[in-house]
Design a protein around this motif. Structure first.
Motif, mmCIF file in Angstrom:
data_model
loop_
_atom_site.group_PDB
_atom_site.id
_atom_site.type_symbol
_atom_site.label_atom_id
_atom_site.label_comp_id
_atom_site.label_asym_id
_atom_site.label_seq_id
_atom_site.Cartn_x
_atom_site.Cartn_y
_atom_site.Cartn_z
ATOM 1 N N GLY A 147 0.872 -1.143 -0.111
ATOM 2 C CA GLY A 147 0.086 0.151 0.042
ATOM 3 C C GLY A 147 0.919 1.273 0.049
ATOM 4 N N THR A 481 -5.297 3.452 1.642
ATOM 5 C CA THR A 481 -5.118 2.466 0.601
ATOM 6 C C THR A 481 -5.197 0.986 0.951
ATOM 7 O OG1 THR A 481 -3.403 4.116 -0.108
ATOM 8 C CG2 THR A 481 -3.388 2.169 -1.316
ATOM 9 N N GLU A 484 -8.981 0.208 1.455
ATOM 10 C CA GLU A 484 -10.048 0.263 0.375
ATOM 11 C C GLU A 484 -9.494 -0.855 -0.478
ATOM 12 O OE1 GLU A 484 -10.277 5.105 0.091
ATOM 13 O OE2 GLU A 484 -9.391 3.902 -1.700
ATOM 14 N N LEU A 485 -8.398 -1.162 -0.608
ATOM 15 C CA LEU A 485 -7.817 -2.394 -1.598
ATOM 16 C C LEU A 485 -8.037 -3.840 -0.711
ATOM 17 C CD1 LEU A 485 -4.591 -0.930 -3.046
ATOM 18 C CD2 LEU A 485 -6.589 -1.420 -4.239
ATOM 19 N N GLY A 489 -6.763 -6.934 -3.067
ATOM 20 C CA GLY A 489 -6.325 -5.781 -4.065
ATOM 21 C C GLY A 489 -4.973 -5.648 -3.970
#
Ligand SMILES: [Zn+2]
Length: 1063
Positions: A147, A481, A484-485, A489
């Motif tokens: 990230g 980050t 969210e991921l 992700g």
């Protein structure tokens, strides 16, 4: 040789400058618009500057990202790092920079042969780069699997964007130039813009700007012009015709003109810094067009007159005062289509930012007031004469001087006729013109360009809260980050990165590399200088009789001279005089005060022969009039730290004057308590900065722990001197005479004829009384003191502590709160004889390990363990070392180096043939680089042949020796010298790191069997006493300011510690 050879390139300028031995020619291809400039200069290195004019309206960073992507491969050569790898073979190195108005790619090669073979490959990269998406992904910007925001360009700008100077500059540019002007852009790319920059946008920019009529090749050095023209004509033939119908605008020149400023703007801006005590002020003015060479010359000397020395107007009024308003004033110009004039005032107390701006203009206005009659025309004329000579000296010494003019001419001059180039480099008549100016002309100039026009002033103030905000925002961004991921992700991003890296890192086939045969080192044209000797120096050589130089000296009494003088006869308009002194004669308890004696040496009152006293301002002024530079340094040519060197640079006509200056400075100077106080104050101001820099802290610790107080290498270290500095400062107030007495004792011990090795580098035929000047002038006061013998040269290894003499078993952890990275040096005992049988193999092995794309590069830098890693070797101090800088974890990097070295020593890893050739080639090019002008070549020769006692032809013998090194030799030295570097019992380790990491490291090193010492100099306790609170939050260090600004010092330290290349 004529241009007739190639039909596309026509010669449009052929200039033999009046002021330096060189010839400048320019060719223009009317078919494609390509330009070529050749500056013929006799030097071993050939340098190429390939310039593209790059104008962009935004802060996207297209120019800078392209600069990086060009090196990622070309259509015919789709391999990352090919230019670097080939460079290793061809004695070359490549680099590039992006300025506001141009991107310049450089190629530097020892000898023309290697340059010629690399040139077509390099140019192929410029006109047919691959610009792949994978390259853009890794080089420009991406988010990694953890990230974190990464990307080579992004990280680079992350380190720069929040620096005070970047912030102030950008604010000034946005006011000076309209948004649509390329001059208002951050061409490096702002972080916000880089995050969203696409490869398509970069490609568009490439298509628009990288075209033959916007490219100029500038080559400086000793070149076969026919072959060069042939090579460039072949390249030109592959380029498309310039289509007059769709002619593209010329960057900047065809852009709308920049409007003149309508009003003065003073702007207060914040920059992040925990320490809120001082800021900076930048003042910018719009100057005349770049093509107005006369006015630009006049403004250049005016700014020099205002800012350059301690006795210049602005320094005298703002800096050299009891409570300084700044520590530094600098002036420089941006050579745009209209010149921009900038004044920087550095380290201004935050509360006085506005005051200093106002005061500066008050001072200037008073000075420009004709009624007050303050303008010093005499000093101005001194400045003009000196600046002219400086320019001559630089154009003779440094290839970049004339190349820079050629770049400016390419950007803004007349492309097709070469007239503007003739105007720019042909002569220095403009200096003569302004030499005839009267006071009124200068006052008019001040009014017209500085006082009666609007300007922009940026007051940059430090903000601790901004620093904190940036740090917290960075953490928050990573957190968000990640959130969210999610794990999936992030995993995908890691995969994407890996596949881009794999695509970029395609292995370069050996047979491609082998197509480029290593050039013949014997064809590199090293500068040859002839030796002459006088007095005691005669004992050092037998071969003088018959030599032309020696005959000249003999006629002037060389055989009877009661001093030691060594001459190197060079082809030059300039001369240097160096005085090498041994510090061993100074009583040990007085040695630390040498710091003050030296810092005060060239700026102190002097008693003349008639008993009158020159004050320090007069000394500074007159010294400047008679010399181009004067300086002191510890060691000689970067080695032998128990020596001291005083240097003077001057025109040969001033030889006698300089010899007299030496006499006056050594024996007739007066210690002025007020001056000494300023010297001490300035030294103290520099110390906090040093303590913030990891490499400085490590270097200082090795000196303080491995050398005795008898060693100048130790006592001249600023951090070692810190305690004494406070004492001296107090003593200067309470009992100044005591300090003066000590300085007098040092002077009496140091400056004796027995302790003086005088070295003259000059065209000896241009010197009047080359030998008798010393007898008649220097020894005027000291006739009785004629030397019968010389003080021997001491080596640092004679002043080692018991620990320094027998390294091993200790690990020192040095806390540096301001850094998140770690810096480490490991030392083991190495060979001590300059002619040791292993010297050549050690040199090749070091070069091999640290080669670009070599074992350390791939295994340490490539794996992200550290920004860099390299070897140190100093036979003078009997040590061999390994160093790692900007490491995430120093110990992991050291362990990796241990595995790498162990693999070679045990025969498990084989030496790669091509890489060995590359290692040898790098040593050749480093030697050529170090000898790239006559004075440097002469100094190196003296160091090798005389100080190290290796005798005549030492450099040639060394270069011959390294070519004979075999794989068996390399294995042998790995076992004997390199493996012990990574064994507890034979290695001493010094690590600078964040205090939060010391406890963990202590455990790690103890497990390896080291005796660990944390904070040997109690630096943390001192910080506490000074009341500065430390935050050391882990993980906030990515791209912190400190990381970037260490790159410069890396360079300097490397050259200091590892330049034993010609042992
Ligand atoms: Zn860059």
């Amino acid at each position: 040789m004529t241009s007739g050879r190639s039909n596309s390139l026509s010669l449009i300028a052929d200039i033999s400058p009046s002021y330096c031995p060189s010839r400048v020619r320019k060719w223009f291809s009317s078919r494609t618009g390509l330009q070529l400039v050749l500056v013929d200069q006799d030097r071993p290195i050939v340098e190429g500057y390939f310039a593209v004019a790059t104008e962009i309206e935004d802060d996207s960073g297209c120019p800078h990202t392209l600069e990086h992507l060009i090196f990622m491969g070309s259509a015919d050569h789709p391999y990352k790092g090919l230019l670097d790898t080939l460079g290793n073979r061809a004695f070359s190195s490549t680099n590039a920079w992006t300025a506001t108005d141009s991107t310049v790619y450089t190629l530097s090669t020892a000898g023309w042969q290697g340059f010629r073979s690399l040139l077509p490959v390099y140019l192929d990269h410029l006109v047919r780069p691959t610009l792949s998406d994978a390259a853009c992904y890794t080089e420009v910007y991406h988010v990694d699997g953890k990230g974190h925001e990464k990307g080579v360009v992004f990280s680079e700008m992350q380190g720069v964007e929040n620096e005070a100077s970047t912030i102030a500059n950008l604010h000034a540019k946005k006011i000076l130039y309209p948004d649509s002007s390329g001059y208002s852009s951050e061409t490096g790319g702002l972080m916000g813009a880089l995050r969203v920059l696409t490869n398509d946008r970069i490609r568009q920019f490439y298509e628009a700007l990288y075209r033959p009529d916007n490219l100029c090749l500038i080559i400086v050095g000793s070149v076969d012009a026919d072959e060069l023209l042939e090579t460039v004509a072949e390249f030109d033939a592959t380029l498309p015709d310039l289509d007059p119908a769709s002619k593209k605008p010329r960057p900047f020149v065809d852009s709308p003109p920049v409007p003149r400023l309508q009003q003065t703007t003073v702007k207060l801006v914040d920059f992040p810094d925990k320490d809120e005590s001082s800021g900076h002020v930048l003042i910018s003015f719009q100057g005349p067009p770049a093509t107005d060479v006369l006015t630009n010359t006049a403004l250049h000397v005016l700014l020099t007159y205002l800012t350059e020395s301690d006795v210049s107007l602005l320094r005298k009024k703002l800096v050299e005062i009891e409570v300084p308003l700044a520590t530094e004033i600098e002036s420089y110009t941006e050579d745009f289509i209209d010149t921009e004039l900038d004044l920087w005032l550095r380290n201004v107390p935050t509360s006085k930012l506005e005051l200093v701006h106002a005061t500066l203009f008050d001072v200037l206005r008073e000075h420009a007031d004709a009624a007050r009659n303050e303008f010093d025309l005499g000093r101005m004329r001194d400045v003009i004469r000196r600046e002219k000579l400086q320019f001559m000296l630089h154009s003779e010494r440094y290839p970049s001087t004339l190349a820079t003019l050629a770049i400016t001419d390419f950007l803004y001059g007349d492309r097709e006729t070469g007239k503007s180039l003739v105007n720019l480099v042909g002569d220095l008549d403009d200096y003569e013109t302004v030499l005839g100016w009267e006071v009124s002309d200068w006052l008019d100039l001040m009014h017209k360009w500085l006082l009666d026009v609007p300007h922009v002033a940026i007051l940059a103030q430090p903000s601790a809260s901004l620093a904190k905000k940036i740090r917290l925002d960075g953490k928050e961004r990573v957190r968000k980050t990640r959130e969210e991921l999610g794990e999936q992700g992030l995993e995908q991003l890691a995969k994407k990165l890996k596949s881009a890296q794999d695509e970029n890192n395609r292995k370069i086939p050996d047979d491609l590399l082998e197509q480029f045969p290593a050039p013949d080192p014997a064809k590199v044209r090293f500068i040859k200088t002839a030796t002459g000797r006088a007095g005691l120096a005669l004992a050092e050589g037998q071969q003088q009789s018959g030599s032309e130089v020696q005959e000249i000296l003999d006629k002037d009494g060389a055989r009877e001279a009661p001093v030691y003088v060594h001459y190197e006869h060079i082809k030059s308009n300039f001369a240097t005089l160096s005085v090498v002194l041994s510090t061993s004669v100074v009583p040990e308890d007085k040695l630390p005060l040498l710091n003050i004696l030296l810092a005060n040496f060239y700026a102190t009152p002097i008693e003349l022969d008639d008993g009158s006293v020159l004050d320090y301002e007069a000394v500074v002024t007159r010294l400047k009039r008679d010399t181009l530079s004067n300086s002191y340094s510890s060691g000689y040519d970067g080695e032998f730290d128990e020596l001291l060197t005083l240097d003077f640079e001057f025109v040969p006509e001033n030889y006698a004057k300089v010899v007299d200056w030496l006499r006056l400075l050594m024996w007739r100077s007066k210690f002025d308590v007020a001056r000494l106080q300023i010297v001490v104050e300035k030294m103290a101001m520099g110390i906090p900065e040093m303590k913030r820099t990891g490499t400085t802290v490590v270097r200082s610790a090795t000196r303080r722990l491995l050398f005795t107080p008898r060693s100048a290498a130790r006592v001249l270290d600023e951090l070692d001197f810190e305690d004494r500095l406070q004492e001296v400062s107090a003593l200067l107030k309470s009992d100044p005479q005591a300090v003066v007495d000590e300085l007098e004792q040092i002077r009496a011990a140091l400056f004796t004829v027995e302790n003086m090795r005088l070295i003259v580098c000059s065209d000896v035929t241009k010197l009047v009384d080359p030998v008798s000047s010393f007898t008649k002038i220097l020894l005027k006061d000291k006739k009785s003191a004629a030397a019968a013998s010389l003080v021997p040269i001491t080596r640092t290894l004679e002043n080692l502590t018991p620990e320094g003499a027998s390294l091993g078993g200790k690990a020192y952890l040095l806390p540096v709160p301001s850094t998140e990275s770690s810096y480490a040096t490991v030392f083991a005992n190495g060979p001590t004889a300059f002619d040791d049988a292993d010297v050549h193999a050690i040199a090749v092995a070091c070069s091999y390990l640290e080669a670009v794309e070599g074992p350390f590069w791939r295994g340490i830098r490539g794996d992200g363990l550290a920004y860099g890693a390299g070897m140190l070797r100093s036979i003078e101090s009997g040590r061999i070392g390994f160093r790692v800088y900007r490491a995430a974890d120093a110990l992991v990097a050291i362990e990796r180096a241990r595995e790498i070295v162990g693999g070679y020593a045990a025969g498990k890893t084989e030496f790669e043939k091509l890489l060995v050739e590359g290692a040898v080639s790098m040593i050749v090019s480093a030697a050529a680089e170090a000898d790239n002008n006559p004075v440097d070549a002469a100094e190196r020769k003296y160091l090798q042949e005389v100080i190290k006692g290796l005798g005549s032809g030492a450099n040639e013998k060394f270069l011959a020796g390294i070519r004979e090194v075999t794989s068996e030799d390399l294995v042998r030295v790995m076992k004997r010298w390199f493996v012990p570097l990574f064994r507890t019992e034979s290695a001493s380790v010094f690590v600078a790191c964040n205090p939060s990491k010391t406890e963990g490291l202590r455990g790690d090193f103890e497990r390896l069997g080291y005796e660990v010492v944390v904070d040997p100099f109690d630096s943390l306790k001192r910080v506490g006493e000074e009341g500065s609170e430390e935050e050391s939050e882990e993980g906030s260090g990515e791209g912190s300011e400190e990381e970037e600004d260490s790159s410069d010092e890396e360079e300097s330290e490397e050259s200091e510690d590892s330049d034993d290349d010609s042992d």
